[in-house]
Design an enzyme around this catalytic site. Structure first.
Site, mmCIF file in Angstrom:
data_model
loop_
_atom_site.group_PDB
_atom_site.id
_atom_site.type_symbol
_atom_site.label_atom_id
_atom_site.label_comp_id
_atom_site.label_asym_id
_atom_site.label_seq_id
_atom_site.Cartn_x
_atom_site.Cartn_y
_atom_site.Cartn_z
ATOM 1 N N ASP A 100 -8.189 -15.590 -18.096
ATOM 2 C CA ASP A 100 -6.554 -15.382 -18.214
ATOM 3 C C ASP A 100 -6.283 -15.849 -18.517
ATOM 4 O O ASP A 100 -7.089 -17.342 -19.494
ATOM 5 C CB ASP A 100 -7.000 -14.795 -17.047
ATOM 6 C CG ASP A 100 -5.720 -13.106 -16.479
ATOM 7 O OD1 ASP A 100 -5.656 -13.031 -18.050
ATOM 8 O OD2 ASP A 100 -5.697 -12.906 -16.029
ATOM 9 N N GLU A 148 -6.913 -12.000 -22.818
ATOM 10 C CA GLU A 148 -5.230 -12.734 -23.601
ATOM 11 C C GLU A 148 -4.262 -11.521 -24.061
ATOM 12 O O GLU A 148 -3.624 -11.545 -24.447
ATOM 13 C CB GLU A 148 -5.537 -13.697 -24.620
ATOM 14 C CG GLU A 148 -6.233 -13.739 -25.762
ATOM 15 C CD GLU A 148 -5.588 -12.660 -26.816
ATOM 16 O OE1 GLU A 148 -5.763 -11.540 -26.681
ATOM 17 O OE2 GLU A 148 -4.781 -13.260 -27.566
ATOM 18 N N GLY A 167 -4.764 -8.987 -26.225
ATOM 19 C CA GLY A 167 -4.595 -8.556 -26.988
ATOM 20 C C GLY A 167 -3.143 -9.340 -27.855
ATOM 21 O O GLY A 167 -2.728 -9.141 -28.549
ATOM 22 N N ASP A 182 -3.119 -4.482 -19.518
ATOM 23 C CA ASP A 182 -3.836 -4.126 -18.200
ATOM 24 C C ASP A 182 -4.044 -2.596 -18.190
ATOM 25 O O ASP A 182 -2.991 -2.041 -18.577
ATOM 26 C CB ASP A 182 -3.079 -4.020 -16.561
ATOM 27 C CG ASP A 182 -3.859 -5.400 -16.922
ATOM 28 O OD1 ASP A 182 -4.813 -6.190 -17.102
ATOM 29 O OD2 ASP A 182 -3.313 -6.723 -15.652
#
Ligand code: GLA
Length: 395
Positions: free
Chosen positions: A159, A192, A194, A214
């Site tokens: 992440d 990440e 985009g 998300d």
């Protein structure tokens, strides 16, 4: 995203798969070639349904359900624990799994998952802390990669929270190199959102990369993520995939018709199929969607081309298509409107000769005969008609 941007992407892709030539846009897609993710990864992840409520028990029961539900045999392999499994680093700097929630430790859990014929995935963050405030991997890249490899990890999602000051391309490359140095084949899932144009650099660094923020368990969010990912169609292929985020199928926020559209679009997009529902209690309807072998075959087709928008008579009535290895085309007639509509696909628009082609409905599992020129059908609101169109021999 404009019509012409799509048109260019479609043309470039058409040239790629037909072998007719390569435009300058195609040169950018230098993907990993390490034998991993030759087709889009399939699996399950804790986040969409369970958020931080992860445990050894949940993971083992999910692995059992993956087998008993037929998900494993349908192609789902990776069981991925997302955020919140980790609590701190010990004095040697080694990352420690929550001893309350994972009393047997990660190695034992990996062994259990492997014993079921499944693969084990875990989550970390490139920055100093994860999105939920757990220890991140910054400055511990090699150490964490070694720890994961020693546990038997097969997939890492990395992440991008708390990463201020870091350069995404360099930071993900560092972790990729650390994973390679362990000698264990491990899929790297770049997350990440985009936000640093991953389509420009991620194909050589990770096996999948998020193109969006998300997903939410609703129709608008699902389509929003799908549309964004479609803009980067040309960079996807064997070894590297655009990731519009994990599936919400079965989580309750959409109708089964909408979930069928969600699943069909992810299939057409050659997107990773990472389920995010409770496999232990899913309805027969949800299971039927997630294990539809004909739709999964479209997603997993070895040609590995992400589909594109072929026709759009009005902005909310769209024909998406994906070329398949055997020369056929997958087609999704997507009705985004609130009313049912008559929709048509023209063979020419999907790159087929105008003569006869056989049509198969992949949700109804039914042949619809051989027709020339194109096919018309009534499509209910908020769903797709998913077809496979195979040109008749001699054309
Ligand atoms: C970010 C990611 C999600 C999930 C959460 C966990 O929001 O995009 O997929 O991993 O963090 O905290």
């Amino acid at each position: 995203m404009t019509q012409s941007r799509w048109a260019i992407a479609s043309l470039a892709a058409a040239l790629t798969w037909s072998g007719l030539g390569a435009g300058p846009m195609l040169a950018q897609a230098r993907r990993l070639d390490d034998g991993l993710a030759r087709t889009p990864p399939m699996g399950w992840n804790t986040w969409n349904k369970f958020a931080c409520n992860v445990s050894e028990r949940l993971i083992k029961e999910t692995a059992d359900a993956m087998v008993s539900s037929g998900m494993r045999d349908a192609g789902y392999r990776y069981i991925v624990i997302d955020d919140c499994w980790q609590v701190y680093r010990d004095t040697a700097g080694t990352i420690v799994a929550d001893p309350q929630r994972f009393p047997s430790g990660m190695k034992a859990l990996a062994d259990y998952i492997h014993s079921k014929g499944l693969l084990f995935g875990i989550y970390t963050d490139a920055g100093s802390a994860t999105c939920q405030g757990r220890p991140g991997t910054q400055n511990h890249e090699e150490q964490d990669a070694r720890t994961y490899a020693s546990w038997g990890v097969d997939y890492v999602k990395e992440d991008w929270c708390n990463a201020r000051g870091l350069t995404a391309s360099a930071q993900y490359k560092k972790f990729h190199d650390a994973l390679v140095a362990t000698g264990r084949p491990i899929v790297l899932s770049i997350c990440e959102w985009g936000s640093n144009r991953p389509w420009d650099w991620a194909p050589g660094t990770g096996h999948l990369w998020r193109t969006t923020d998300d997903i939410g368990d609703n129709w608008a969010s699902m389509l929003y993520n799908y549309d964004l990912s479609a803009m980067h169609q040309v960079v996807a292929g064997p070894g590297g995939w655009n990731d519009p985020d994990m599936l919400e199928v079965g989580n309750g926020g959409m109708t089964d018709d909408e979930y069928r559209a969600h699943f069909a679009l992810w299939a057409i997009a050659a997107a990773p199929l990472i389920a995010g529902n409770d496999l232990r209690t899913m309805s027969a309807g949800t299971r039927e969607i997630l294990t539809n072998a004909e739709v999964i075959a479209v997603n997993q087709d070895s040609l590995g081309v992400q589909g594109w928008l072929a026709e759009q008579p009005t902005p909310d009535l769209q024909v998406w298509t994906k070329p398949l290895k055997d020369g056929a085309r997958a087609v999704a007639l997507l009705n985004r409107t609130a009313a049912e509509a008559d929709m048509a696909v023209d063979w020419k628009a999907i790159g087929l000769p105008p003569g006869r082609a056989t049509v198969r409905d992949l949700w109804a599992h039914a042949d619809r005969g051989a027709v020339a020129g194109g096919y018309t059908a009534r499509v209910p609101s908020h769903t797709v008609l998913m077809l496979k169109v195979t040109p008749a021999r001699g054309h």
